[in-house]
Design a protein around this motif. Structure first.
Motif, PDB file in Angstrom:
ATOM      1  N   TYR A 282       0.828  -1.203   0.000  1.00 54.53           N
ATOM      2  CA  TYR A 282       0.000   0.000   0.000  1.00 54.53           C
ATOM      3  C   TYR A 282       0.867   1.259   0.000  1.00 54.53           C
ATOM      4  O   TYR A 282       0.604   2.205  -0.744  1.00 54.53           O
ATOM      5  N   LEU A 283       1.906   1.284   0.844  1.00 47.15           N
ATOM      6  CA  LEU A 283       2.784   2.451   0.903  1.00 47.15           C
ATOM      7  C   LEU A 283       3.517   2.670  -0.420  1.00 47.15           C
ATOM      8  O   LEU A 283       3.662   3.808  -0.885  1.00 47.15           O
ATOM      9  N   ILE A 284       3.962   1.599  -1.057  1.00 47.72           N
ATOM     10  CA  ILE A 284       4.669   1.723  -2.332  1.00 47.72           C
ATOM     11  C   ILE A 284       3.729   2.256  -3.413  1.00 47.72           C
ATOM     12  O   ILE A 284       4.093   3.162  -4.175  1.00 47.72           O
TER      13      ILE A 284
ATOM     14  N   PHE B  83       1.752   6.858  -6.759  1.00 49.92           N
ATOM     15  CA  PHE B  83       0.648   7.759  -7.109  1.00 49.92           C
ATOM     16  C   PHE B  83       1.021   9.212  -6.834  1.00 49.92           C
ATOM     17  O   PHE B  83       0.794  10.088  -7.674  1.00 49.92           O
ATOM     18  N   ILE B  84       1.591   9.489  -5.679  1.00 49.96           N
ATOM     19  CA  ILE B  84       1.980  10.853  -5.340  1.00 49.96           C
ATOM     20  C   ILE B  84       3.100  11.340  -6.273  1.00 49.96           C
ATOM     21  O   ILE B  84       3.109  12.496  -6.702  1.00 49.96           O
TER      22      ILE B  84
ATOM     23  N   LYS C  79       4.606  14.787 -10.905  1.00 50.13           N
ATOM     24  CA  LYS C  79       5.147  14.966 -12.251  1.00 50.13           C
ATOM     25  C   LYS C  79       4.124  15.604 -13.179  1.00 50.13           C
ATOM     26  O   LYS C  79       4.485  16.358 -14.083  1.00 50.13           O
ATOM     27  N   CYS C  80       2.847  15.300 -12.978  1.00 43.25           N
ATOM     28  CA  CYS C  80       1.804  15.902 -13.823  1.00 43.25           C
ATOM     29  C   CYS C  80       1.732  17.402 -13.602  1.00 43.25           C
ATOM     30  O   CYS C  80       1.499  18.164 -14.533  1.00 43.25           O
TER      31      CYS C  80
END
Length: 84
Positions: free
Chosen positions: A55-57, A62-63, A68-69
């Motif tokens: 989950y942390l990975i 995602f973050i 980057k977006c």
């Protein structure tokens, strides 16, 4: 002036996230206590820890993707101001 690298810090970030999100280990601690009390398998504890780390990975990916977006540079625009 020398700047820091922006890559290669995955495990450092993972360790920091593990410290900040230590409450995610509570189910594994409960399962470990149940191992000693009810004699359930330790694999349940290992599975809970693995789910927490996965989950942390995924959250880190995602973050990172969201960061980057937002960091994309805009294309140069034509100056339409007649006074400049």
């Amino acid at each position: 002036m020398r700047t820091a690298k922006r890559s290669g810090n995955f495990f450092l970030c993972l360790l920091l996230n593990m410290m900040f999100n230590i409450e995610g280990i509570i189910p594994a601690a409960g399962l470990l206590l149940m191992h000693f009390w009810l004699d359930i398998s330790l694999w349940w504890t290992a599975g809970a820890v693995a789910v927490w780390i996965i989950y942390l990975i995924l959250w880190m990916f995602f973050i990172g993707w969201a960061g980057k977006c937002g960091a994309e540079k805009d294309a140069p625009k034509e100056n339409k101001n007649p006074y400049s």
